[in-house]
Design a protein around this motif. Sequence first.
Motif, PDB file in Angstrom:
ATOM      1  N   ASP A   1     -15.348  69.607 117.669  1.00  0.00           N
ATOM      2  CA  ASP A   1     -15.077  68.178 117.479  1.00  0.00           C
ATOM      3  C   ASP A   1     -15.818  67.351 118.530  1.00  0.00           C
ATOM      4  O   ASP A   1     -16.590  66.419 118.208  1.00  0.00           O
ATOM      5  CB  ASP A   1     -13.568  67.985 117.589  1.00  0.00           C
ATOM      6  CG  ASP A   1     -13.091  66.554 117.400  1.00  0.00           C
ATOM      7  OD1 ASP A   1     -13.921  65.625 117.444  1.00  0.00           O
ATOM      8  OD2 ASP A   1     -11.886  66.353 117.219  1.00  0.00           O
ATOM      9  N   LEU A   2     -15.633  67.689 119.804  1.00  0.00           N
ATOM     10  CA  LEU A   2     -16.182  66.881 120.889  1.00  0.00           C
ATOM     11  C   LEU A   2     -17.704  66.941 120.928  1.00  0.00           C
ATOM     12  O   LEU A   2     -18.374  65.945 121.218  1.00  0.00           O
ATOM     13  CB  LEU A   2     -15.602  67.349 122.224  1.00  0.00           C
ATOM     14  CG  LEU A   2     -15.875  66.449 123.441  1.00  0.00           C
ATOM     15  CD1 LEU A   2     -15.368  65.031 123.210  1.00  0.00           C
ATOM     16  CD2 LEU A   2     -15.239  67.046 124.686  1.00  0.00           C
ATOM     17  N   PHE A   3     -18.274  68.099 120.623  1.00  0.00           N
ATOM     18  CA  PHE A   3     -19.731  68.204 120.625  1.00  0.00           C
ATOM     19  C   PHE A   3     -20.348  67.362 119.513  1.00  0.00           C
ATOM     20  O   PHE A   3     -21.468  66.879 119.634  1.00  0.00           O
ATOM     21  CB  PHE A   3     -20.166  69.661 120.478  1.00  0.00           C
ATOM     22  CG  PHE A   3     -19.824  70.510 121.672  1.00  0.00           C
ATOM     23  CD1 PHE A   3     -19.831  69.984 122.949  1.00  0.00           C
ATOM     24  CD2 PHE A   3     -19.497  71.847 121.519  1.00  0.00           C
ATOM     25  CE1 PHE A   3     -19.516  70.762 124.045  1.00  0.00           C
ATOM     26  CE2 PHE A   3     -19.170  72.629 122.611  1.00  0.00           C
ATOM     27  CZ  PHE A   3     -19.186  72.087 123.876  1.00  0.00           C
ATOM     28  N   GLN A   4     -19.614  67.169 118.407  1.00  0.00           N
ATOM     29  CA  GLN A   4     -20.134  66.277 117.363  1.00  0.00           C
ATOM     30  C   GLN A   4     -20.153  64.826 117.853  1.00  0.00           C
ATOM     31  O   GLN A   4     -21.095  64.080 117.555  1.00  0.00           O
ATOM     32  CB  GLN A   4     -19.305  66.412 116.086  1.00  0.00           C
ATOM     33  CG  GLN A   4     -19.501  67.761 115.401  1.00  0.00           C
ATOM     34  CD  GLN A   4     -19.029  67.780 113.965  1.00  0.00           C
ATOM     35  OE1 GLN A   4     -19.386  66.914 113.173  1.00  0.00           O
ATOM     36  NE2 GLN A   4     -18.247  68.795 113.619  1.00  0.00           N
ATOM     37  N   LEU A   5     -19.138  64.437 118.596  1.00  0.00           N
ATOM     38  CA  LEU A   5     -19.134  63.085 119.151  1.00  0.00           C
ATOM     39  C   LEU A   5     -20.257  62.920 120.167  1.00  0.00           C
ATOM     40  O   LEU A   5     -20.957  61.894 120.173  1.00  0.00           O
ATOM     41  CB  LEU A   5     -17.780  62.792 119.801  1.00  0.00           C
ATOM     42  CG  LEU A   5     -17.623  61.425 120.474  1.00  0.00           C
ATOM     43  CD1 LEU A   5     -18.011  60.281 119.541  1.00  0.00           C
ATOM     44  CD2 LEU A   5     -16.194  61.230 120.968  1.00  0.00           C
TER      45      LEU A   5
ATOM     46  N   ALA B   1     -19.003  72.308 108.473  1.00  0.00           N
ATOM     47  CA  ALA B   1     -19.876  71.624 107.513  1.00  0.00           C
ATOM     48  C   ALA B   1     -20.303  70.263 108.035  1.00  0.00           C
ATOM     49  O   ALA B   1     -21.458  69.853 107.872  1.00  0.00           O
ATOM     50  CB  ALA B   1     -19.165  71.486 106.169  1.00  0.00           C
ATOM     51  N   CYS B   2     -19.380  69.549 108.688  1.00  0.00           N
ATOM     52  CA  CYS B   2     -19.722  68.224 109.206  1.00  0.00           C
ATOM     53  C   CYS B   2     -20.770  68.301 110.313  1.00  0.00           C
ATOM     54  O   CYS B   2     -21.622  67.415 110.434  1.00  0.00           O
ATOM     55  CB  CYS B   2     -18.470  67.515 109.704  1.00  0.00           C
ATOM     56  SG  CYS B   2     -17.382  66.943 108.368  1.00  0.00           S
ATOM     57  N   ALA B   3     -20.727  69.351 111.127  1.00  0.00           N
ATOM     58  CA  ALA B   3     -21.765  69.541 112.150  1.00  0.00           C
ATOM     59  C   ALA B   3     -23.130  69.736 111.496  1.00  0.00           C
ATOM     60  O   ALA B   3     -24.148  69.204 111.967  1.00  0.00           O
ATOM     61  CB  ALA B   3     -21.418  70.727 113.036  1.00  0.00           C
ATOM     62  N   LEU B   4     -23.161  70.478 110.394  1.00  0.00           N
ATOM     63  CA  LEU B   4     -24.416  70.695 109.676  1.00  0.00           C
ATOM     64  C   LEU B   4     -24.908  69.398 109.027  1.00  0.00           C
ATOM     65  O   LEU B   4     -26.118  69.122 108.999  1.00  0.00           O
ATOM     66  CB  LEU B   4     -24.226  71.782 108.614  1.00  0.00           C
ATOM     67  CG  LEU B   4     -23.914  73.185 109.134  1.00  0.00           C
ATOM     68  CD1 LEU B   4     -23.519  74.107 107.981  1.00  0.00           C
ATOM     69  CD2 LEU B   4     -25.107  73.771 109.889  1.00  0.00           C
ATOM     70  N   ILE B   5     -23.983  68.604 108.492  1.00  0.00           N
ATOM     71  CA  ILE B   5     -24.357  67.318 107.900  1.00  0.00           C
ATOM     72  C   ILE B   5     -25.019  66.434 108.956  1.00  0.00           C
ATOM     73  O   ILE B   5     -26.069  65.820 108.720  1.00  0.00           O
ATOM     74  CB  ILE B   5     -23.127  66.607 107.314  1.00  0.00           C
ATOM     75  CG1 ILE B   5     -22.566  67.378 106.118  1.00  0.00           C
ATOM     76  CG2 ILE B   5     -23.486  65.183 106.878  1.00  0.00           C
ATOM     77  CD1 ILE B   5     -21.191  66.887 105.655  1.00  0.00           C
ATOM     78  N   ARG B   6     -24.391  66.363 110.129  1.00  0.00           N
ATOM     79  CA  ARG B   6     -24.945  65.516 111.194  1.00  0.00           C
ATOM     80  C   ARG B   6     -26.311  66.032 111.655  1.00  0.00           C
ATOM     81  O   ARG B   6     -27.200  65.247 111.992  1.00  0.00           O
ATOM     82  CB  ARG B   6     -23.951  65.434 112.352  1.00  0.00           C
ATOM     83  CG  ARG B   6     -22.729  64.606 112.029  1.00  0.00           C
ATOM     84  CD  ARG B   6     -21.804  64.411 113.231  1.00  0.00           C
ATOM     85  NE  ARG B   6     -20.886  63.306 112.981  1.00  0.00           N
ATOM     86  CZ  ARG B   6     -19.667  63.450 112.455  1.00  0.00           C
ATOM     87  NH1 ARG B   6     -19.225  64.662 112.170  1.00  0.00           N
ATOM     88  NH2 ARG B   6     -18.905  62.390 112.233  1.00  0.00           N
ATOM     89  N   HIS B   7     -26.469  67.333 111.669  1.00  0.00           N
ATOM     90  CA  HIS B   7     -27.777  67.897 112.034  1.00  0.00           C
ATOM     91  C   HIS B   7     -28.830  67.484 111.008  1.00  0.00           C
ATOM     92  O   HIS B   7     -29.992  67.239 111.355  1.00  0.00           O
ATOM     93  CB  HIS B   7     -27.677  69.419 112.113  1.00  0.00           C
ATOM     94  CG  HIS B   7     -28.680  70.048 113.030  1.00  0.00           C
ATOM     95  ND1 HIS B   7     -30.032  69.836 112.893  1.00  0.00           N
ATOM     96  CD2 HIS B   7     -28.540  70.857 114.103  1.00  0.00           C
ATOM     97  CE1 HIS B   7     -30.682  70.515 113.829  1.00  0.00           C
ATOM     98  NE2 HIS B   7     -29.802  71.133 114.582  1.00  0.00           N
TER      99      HIS B   7
END
Length: 416
Positions: free
Chosen positions: A176-180, A215-221
């Motif tokens: 979570d935090l790494f995505q932010l 999946a959300c981390a991949l989307i952001r990538h």
Amino acid sequence: MTLKDRRKALGYSQERFAALIGVDRTTVGRWDRGETEPHPEYRPKMAAALHVDLVTLDALIKESSASREPDAGSPSHDAYGPGEEDMIRREFLRALTVAGALAALSVEEADALADDAARDDAAGYLRMNDHLWQVYQLARSKSSVRSVVTDQLSVLNGTLSDRPSPLGLLCVAAGDLFQLAGELAFDGNRHTDAAAAYSLAASASKEAGAFDLWACALIRHAYVEMAGGQYREAVGLLSVAERVAKRGDSSLSTRQWVAAVRAEAHAGLGHLSECERALDEAEKVIHLGGHAHNGGWLRFDGSRLAEERGARYVQLGQLDKAEAALNNALERGALAEQQSFRRRAVVLADLAAIGARRQDSDQTLTYATEALRLARQSSSGYVARRLQGLRAEIGSLVGDRRIAELDAEIAALSAT
């Protein structure tokens, strides 16, 4: 294991590996000896050739550097740059080291070692992350949130290192935090740091078995790839994200967000029918319940679909469709008072681009001037980048003195 060990284990000679990556053999020799570190542009090819992810590749590179005897006065080779970005990167790698030390334990076994106080601590990180996402969304200047996110990364890393803790919850908190942290880097146009953050977010989420978070981390990538014009690479990432999301919670909007971003990638490739199909798939979010998103790492609720559709039609040159959708987005945002400065500025920049393509100086000036004002108020690197793209659209109008002045103001904004 070092980079050299991994290369040799797969049967690559220095010459063969160099040819695959597109560098000279002597460069591979320096990597093997830990004398230099590969620049970011080479790392995706290296990871693919060595059959590892980017985080594991980074660990191999660091092990190669650590195995070399240091020379007095030798320079540091940091591919990600000095300062705060380097510190954040070290936090990522330190957390990865701790996770590796616990790899012999399953998530369930590691969690069994944690006491109730440790579980409360881990739950506290998740609550703090929720708060930080809210602060991030409300902040006019996203960069103002960077220091507190960096501090939270340091605290989380300390908890990972100090004592047995519930690994599953901590991996969720890390993902979570790494995505932010990645969003902050991306908004500041620090794409290498954003990609590193999203890579570690994906690894942590995978470790926790948190499929929607993963999946959300991949989307952001994928957004990082598209920012560099790598739309085919983005489509590939989104295909993986779609498969991961299908293993997640169908009541969440993750799958619809994948579709919305896939529409952008197909628009970048000029694929009108694929883009429209993806947008139609994204609109299925309206059939989900009120808890389809969490307002943090998953914020896709369908409220942006009108502006998303309009932006995609701008990419595809469907100007009448684009204008109708974008004006609808502005009207909805004004009525609901829910559009951030950043979102409104991006819609206005797209409407200015439509005016430029129609050779309408007045429309271009009206919308671009307001977008520029909002960009200054929000200090958003993302909006500045969108306005920088607008400069290419207004090039044919610079004979108009007002447009020439606007162009100069956008150039000055991008420079700062």
